[in-house]
Scaffold this motif. Structure first.
Motif, short mmCIF file in Angstrom:
data_model
loop_
_atom_site.label_atom_id
_atom_site.label_comp_id
_atom_site.label_asym_id
_atom_site.label_seq_id
_atom_site.Cartn_x
_atom_site.Cartn_y
_atom_site.Cartn_z
N ALA A 177 -16.58 -8.22 8.13
CA ALA A 177 -16.88 -8.90 9.24
C ALA A 177 -16.68 -10.58 9.11
N SER A 178 -16.66 -10.85 7.85
CA SER A 178 -16.43 -12.34 7.62
C SER A 178 -15.17 -12.49 6.69
N PRO A 179 -14.63 -13.49 6.73
CA PRO A 179 -12.94 -13.64 6.20
C PRO A 179 -13.54 -13.81 4.48
N LEU A 180 -12.42 -13.39 4.15
CA LEU A 180 -12.43 -13.52 2.24
C LEU A 180 -10.86 -13.31 1.98
N ILE A 181 -10.43 -14.33 1.21
CA ILE A 181 -9.05 -14.48 0.81
C ILE A 181 -8.97 -14.79 -0.55
N ILE A 182 -8.08 -13.96 -1.07
CA ILE A 182 -7.96 -14.25 -2.78
C ILE A 182 -6.48 -14.87 -2.91
N GLY A 183 -6.76 -16.12 -3.66
CA GLY A 183 -5.59 -16.84 -3.88
C GLY A 183 -5.30 -16.69 -5.34
N LEU A 184 -4.08 -15.90 -5.56
CA LEU A 184 -3.41 -15.32 -7.00
C LEU A 184 -2.56 -16.70 -7.63
N ALA A 205 -1.59 -15.32 -1.39
CA ALA A 205 -2.84 -14.62 -1.02
C ALA A 205 -2.81 -13.35 -0.60
N VAL A 206 -4.21 -12.69 -0.88
CA VAL A 206 -4.30 -11.47 -0.30
C VAL A 206 -5.52 -11.61 0.46
N PHE A 207 -5.11 -10.95 2.03
CA PHE A 207 -6.30 -11.28 2.91
C PHE A 207 -6.96 -9.84 2.69
N MET A 208 -8.22 -9.91 2.40
CA MET A 208 -9.15 -8.74 2.23
C MET A 208 -9.71 -8.38 3.68
N GLU A 209 -9.69 -6.96 3.82
CA GLU A 209 -10.01 -6.30 5.05
C GLU A 209 -11.54 -5.76 4.92
N ASP A 210 -12.10 -5.49 6.19
CA ASP A 210 -13.57 -4.89 5.95
C ASP A 210 -13.59 -3.64 5.17
N GLY A 211 -14.66 -3.77 4.51
CA GLY A 211 -14.99 -2.47 3.49
C GLY A 211 -14.17 -2.54 2.41
N GLU A 212 -13.82 -3.72 1.77
CA GLU A 212 -12.94 -3.88 0.76
C GLU A 212 -13.81 -4.60 -0.50
N MET A 213 -13.63 -4.26 -1.49
CA MET A 213 -14.02 -5.09 -2.78
C MET A 213 -12.83 -5.63 -3.66
N ALA A 214 -13.40 -6.55 -4.57
CA ALA A 214 -12.48 -7.04 -5.50
C ALA A 214 -13.22 -7.26 -6.73
N VAL A 215 -12.46 -7.10 -7.84
CA VAL A 215 -13.15 -7.49 -9.21
C VAL A 215 -11.84 -8.71 -9.73
N VAL A 216 -12.38 -9.65 -9.66
CA VAL A 216 -11.41 -10.97 -10.00
C VAL A 216 -11.43 -11.53 -11.42
N LYS A 217 -10.72 -11.40 -12.12
CA LYS A 217 -10.76 -12.20 -13.48
C LYS A 217 -9.68 -13.36 -13.47
N ALA A 218 -9.39 -14.16 -14.63
CA ALA A 218 -8.35 -15.10 -14.47
C ALA A 218 -7.03 -14.60 -14.62
N ASP A 219 -6.88 -13.30 -15.17
CA ASP A 219 -5.46 -12.72 -15.38
C ASP A 219 -5.26 -11.49 -14.66
N SER A 220 -6.49 -11.19 -13.78
CA SER A 220 -5.97 -9.99 -12.97
C SER A 220 -6.94 -9.79 -11.80
N PRO A 234 -1.17 -5.86 -0.32
CA PRO A 234 0.11 -6.79 -0.21
C PRO A 234 -0.39 -8.04 -0.56
N VAL A 235 0.71 -8.94 -0.99
CA VAL A 235 0.42 -10.38 -1.19
C VAL A 235 1.25 -11.25 -0.03
N THR A 236 0.42 -12.05 0.66
CA THR A 236 1.20 -12.89 1.65
C THR A 236 1.71 -14.13 0.81
N ASN A 237 2.87 -14.69 1.24
CA ASN A 237 3.14 -16.03 0.76
C ASN A 237 2.80 -17.18 1.84
N ILE A 238 1.94 -17.75 1.78
CA ILE A 238 1.47 -18.76 2.88
C ILE A 238 2.49 -19.89 2.86
N GLN A 239 2.84 -19.89 4.33
CA GLN A 239 3.95 -21.12 4.55
C GLN A 239 3.26 -22.37 5.27
#
Ligand code: AGP
Length: 611
Positions: A177-184, A205-220, A234-239
């Motif tokens: 319900a609140s926005p969360l975006i991952i920058g790769l 960028a990866v725009f996460m959807e509701d009910g999703e989790m992420a495990v983020v490290k420097a290289d993965s 999917p990965v989005t290219n921000i314009q």
């Protein structure tokens, strides 16, 4: 640490009343937090630099608990080595906090976020005591599993990130319900509530959807469902450039905030329904005792501008649902009048900024006369909530456009929930009727989303009317205040002459204004007064006006209307929450087409702190 501070600066437009950072370095997590602007945090970090490159930062727009250092994120568990940053509202935090306190947890803040940190700590303990079968031997999957289990106990909205000194090099995140975006990035990854925070480092960028989790490290970066199942994203290219990014890709903050209205409605009602009786969640949230509410002699709703229009709608709701007189008055008039307000009355002071001088003066005047004051405000610990006896905050996030839109929806939502609780506490509404009302109210964000789908059609209409210099907005009953609000929106951002009228008043003078130079916007949605509104449209048309009618899908045609904007059917009493949307969009597009400064219109300020 500069990249975290820089990222937080890029997010300051989302709100700031305190901020903090936590850094993991050499198996230790250290925190630094400060109340007030981000500069205070930067100064604190100057004094005590935090080494390390794995960090969480947060700039806070308070919803639970006042803006202060102890309420600033990141929050931690008992060990101080597991830290959480969170954007959203944990609806059941109070029950979770009581249960954790019974297990010996002690809390240093008033926030719902701190409860999350302690809940995760408890899950880690539980997994470890369940033995190797349940507890992954590596601390990274242990942390992931503990966060996942903790979220299974949570209801509400969250975008959160968790750091634990015992799980080096990893951040576990989750979104609902609140926005969360991952920058790769290249050898580095970022998590943020919005793109501007990391746009200087990566456009992937990866725009996460509701009910999703992420495990983020420097290289993965790996993604999972809340059930723990691995998922691909999917990965989005921000314009966008940075300014566009701060507006979420919208041309103006006002348009972004109009589109944030469904969320403002959802977040303001979130967790505020059941239980409804004397110890209802809303009363506890507002600090309001049932006796004050039950014994209130009469209500006085006091505000300015758009907030005053919300007060006018609130009058209809409170009187219809509680049977108690609800007086409304512009604060600038109330404060100078010998009003009848007194002991036993409950005054509702409505203000987005919580700093409006006239409303603050009216609050003090009412209290001097013995009344109690409940503030309905979007800014925690602003002057008006600080002066009030009770506070019911709207949860709309920072509103930057001078023309108030999502805050208006938040005010209406808070008034609807308050009216519901007042009706139940005063024995005027049965539990089953209350549940029915809640079912209707929770459908309103969807109806607002449906109204937003008219945007292109409204933009087309605005093109046709952009040169018009005279507009009349007319409505009846709960739509009369919406006619006033529609006129205010148009005049304040387009500098066009626009008046709002009770449609029944047209024949008492204003109809003399109507000729081919006038455009009439008639709010003729499904209601007891539909036929009367149809006549108003024909009377205006007969005198040469062009008529735009706001109607309900499936209703009979309106012969007097030149153009129709059809909205979804909603209960008549709640229609203001949806009917205002096309009027906001109409004002926005006319202003934009006329080349006006939509976000900062001439002569106006976001908060009128002068008298
Ligand atoms: C509304 O679009 C205006 N910006 C203005 O009328 C505003 O609603 C009024 O000044 C009251 O402000 P407040 O809600 O912060 O008290």
């Amino acid at each position: 640490m500069p990249f975290i501070l820089e990222g937080l600066q890029r997010l300051e437009y989302r709100g700031y009343d305190s901020a903090g950072i936590a850094v993991a370095d050499n198996g230790v997590v250290a925190r630094c937090r400060a109340a007030g602007k981000l500069a205070n945090l930067a100064a604190a970090l100057q004094r005590t630099p935090l080494p390390g490159v794995l960090a969480l930062g947060h700039t806070r727009w308070a919803t639970h608990g006042k803006p202060s250092e102890e309420n600033a994120h990141p929050h931690c568990d008992c060990s101080g080595q597991l830290v959480v940053v969170h954007n959203g509202i944990i609806e059941n935090y109070f029950a979770l906090k009581e249960s954790l306190a019974r297990q010996g947890h002690q809390f240093a803040s008033e926030t719902d976020t701190e409860v999350l940190a302690h809940l995760i700590e408890e899950k880690i303990k539980g997994l470890k005591s369940a033995g190797p079968a349940a507890a992954p031997d590596l601390t990274e999957p242990l942390l992931f599993e503990a966060v996942r289990l903790a979220l299974g106990d949570v209801s509400g909205a969250y975008a959160l990130a968790v750091l634990w000194s015992k799980a080096p090099g990893v951040i576990v995140a989750a979104k609902t319900a609140s926005p969360l975006i991952i920058g790769l990035g290249d050898g580095e990854n970022f998590l943020a509530s919005d793109v501007p925070a990391f746009l200087a480092h990566t456009r992937k960028a990866v725009f996460m959807e509701d009910g999703e989790m992420a495990v983020v490290k420097a290289d993965s970066c790996r993604f999972f469902s809340l059930a723990g199942k691995r998922i691909e994203k999917p990965v989005t290219n921000i314009q966008w450039d940075r300014t566009m990014a701060e507006k979420g890709g919208y041309r103006h903050f006002m348009l972004k905030e109009i589109y944030e209205q469904p969320t403002a409605c959802e977040d303001t009602m979130r967790g505020r329904f059941f239980p409804l009786q004397d110890d209802g969640v809303l009363l506890r949230d507002a600090g309001l005792d049932a006796q004050t509410l039950r014994q209130a002699r009469q209500f006085h709703l006091i505000a300015c501008g758009t907030a005053y229009h919300a007060a006018l709608v609130g009058k209809y709701w409170l009187e219809a649902m509680t049977g108690v007189a609800a007086h409304t008055e512009a604060a600038s008039e109330f404060r100078y009048r010998e009003s009848t307000v007194g002991k036993g009355d409950l005054v509702l002071a409505i203000s987005q900024s919580g700093e409006t001088a006239d409303t603050l003066a009216a609050v003090r005047q009412a209290q001097k006369k013995g009344a109690k004051v409940l503030s309905i405000c979007n800014t925690v610990e602003a002057a008006i909530p600080r002066a009030a006896d009770f506070n019911l905050y709207t949860h709309c996030g920072l509103e930057l456009g001078v023309a108030s839109t999502k805050a208006f929806i938040g005010q209406l939502t808070a008034l609807a929930v308050f009216s519901l609780h007042a009706a139940v506490v005063r024995g005027r509404m049965s539990e089953s009727a209350a549940r029915e009302f809640v079912e209707e109210l929770v459908r309103m964000p969807g109806a607002i989303r449906a109204a937003l789908k008219l945007d292109d059609q409204i933009q087309e209409l605005a093109r046709k009317f952009r040169k018009k210099e005279h507009f009349l907005f007319i409505g009846r009953h709960v739509n009369y205040p919406i006619a006033l609000e529609g006129a205010l929106k148009l005049k304040e951002i387009s500098y066009v002459h626009a008046e709002g009228y009770a449609a029944g008043e047209m024949k008492h003078g204003p109809i003399a204004l109507i000729d081919e130079d006038v455009a009439v916007l008639a709010i003729a949605t499904r209601s007891q007064t539909f036929e009367k509104m149809a006549s108003n449209c024909q009377e205006a048309k007969a005198r040469g006006a062009q008529v735009i009618a706001i109607t309900t899908q499936g209703d009979p045609p309106l012969p007097g209307a030149d153009f129709r904007l059809e909205l979804p059917a909603v209960p008549e009493l709640l229609a203001p929450l949806v009917n205002v949307v096309p009027l906001q969009l109409f004002a926005y597009h006319i202003s934009d087409l006329r080349g006006c400064d939509v976000d900062q219109p001439r002569n106006l300020a976001k908060s009128v702190t002068v008298e």
